[in-house]
Enzyme design. Structure first.
Site, PDB file in Angstrom:
ATOM      1  N   CYS A 153      12.399  20.237   3.892  1.00 24.79           N
ATOM      2  CA  CYS A 153      12.935  20.368   2.539  1.00 24.79           C
ATOM      3  C   CYS A 153      11.848  20.506   1.482  1.00 24.79           C
ATOM      4  O   CYS A 153      12.151  20.740   0.323  1.00 24.79           O
ATOM      5  CB  CYS A 153      13.790  19.141   2.207  1.00 24.79           C
ATOM      6  SG  CYS A 153      12.797  17.644   2.213  1.00 24.79           S
ATOM      7  N   CYS A 208      14.392  12.353   6.249  1.00 24.44           N
ATOM      8  CA  CYS A 208      13.957  11.598   5.063  1.00 24.44           C
ATOM      9  C   CYS A 208      13.257  10.306   5.501  1.00 24.44           C
ATOM     10  O   CYS A 208      12.246   9.914   4.918  1.00 24.44           O
ATOM     11  CB  CYS A 208      15.140  11.267   4.167  1.00 24.44           C
ATOM     12  SG  CYS A 208      16.240  12.654   3.831  1.00 24.44           S
TER      13      CYS A 208
HETATM   14 FE1  FES Z   1      14.091  15.985   2.575  1.00 24.75          FE
HETATM   15 FE2  FES Z   1      15.306  13.776   1.941  1.00 24.75          FE
HETATM   16  S1  FES Z   1      16.136  15.794   1.870  1.00 24.75           S
HETATM   17  S2  FES Z   1      13.202  14.013   2.326  1.00 24.75           S
END
Ligand code: FES
Length: 148
Positions: free
Chosen positions: A32, A105
């Protein structure tokens, strides 16, 4: 989202840069683009080096902030070896099971912790480019991204 995650997001523990830290680790997620940095201070207890305190700064999502908040509390009093043995799942355990799309995450937090303790990027979480690391050269700030 669980109540515990919401509580941790509303009132994150150990947030912010630590001056005089003994170790600093950074990890970035290739999934992400989020990034997290962790500072650690050690102390001696009975001849053993243990983690006295840890803080974090996040350019990451709410879940990463919640896990880092928990993790920086959980690793207090642990030796570096004990903390290194903790997986992202261990570090996020008090928050309950994470949805599959949020597991990375917790791995981001694990990566920053392992980087601080070993100096090595670890697992799937590693800094991934000058743009992200440049962002840490900006004045200290916390960015919370809202993911639906
Ligand atoms: Fe990537 Fe949480 S969405 S660290």
């Amino acid at each position: 989202m669980s109540d515990k995650i919401e509580d941790a997001i509303r009132n994150p523990q150990n947030l912010g840069e630590m001056s005089g830290a003994d170790a600093v680790g950074t990890a970035g997620s290739s999934d992400c683009g989020d990034m997290l940095r962790m500072w650690i201070k050690f102390r001696e207890v009975g001849g053993r080096k243990v983690i006295d305190k840890a803080t974090f700064q996040s350019f990451g999502c709410q879940t990463a902030i919640a896990v880092a908040s928990m993790a920086t509390e959980m690793i207090k009093g642990k030796t570096p070896g004990e903390a290194l043995a903790m997986s992202g799942t261990d570090l996020s355990a008090p928050l309950g099971p994470l949805p599959p799309m949020k597991i990375h995450c917790a791995q981001l937090v694990e990566g920053a912790l392992k980087n601080a303790l070993t100096g090595e990027p670890s697992g799937a979480s590693r800094p991934s480019g000058p743009t992200l690391s440049d962002s840490f050269h900006q004045p200290a700030k916390v960015t919370i991204k809202l993911h639906s």
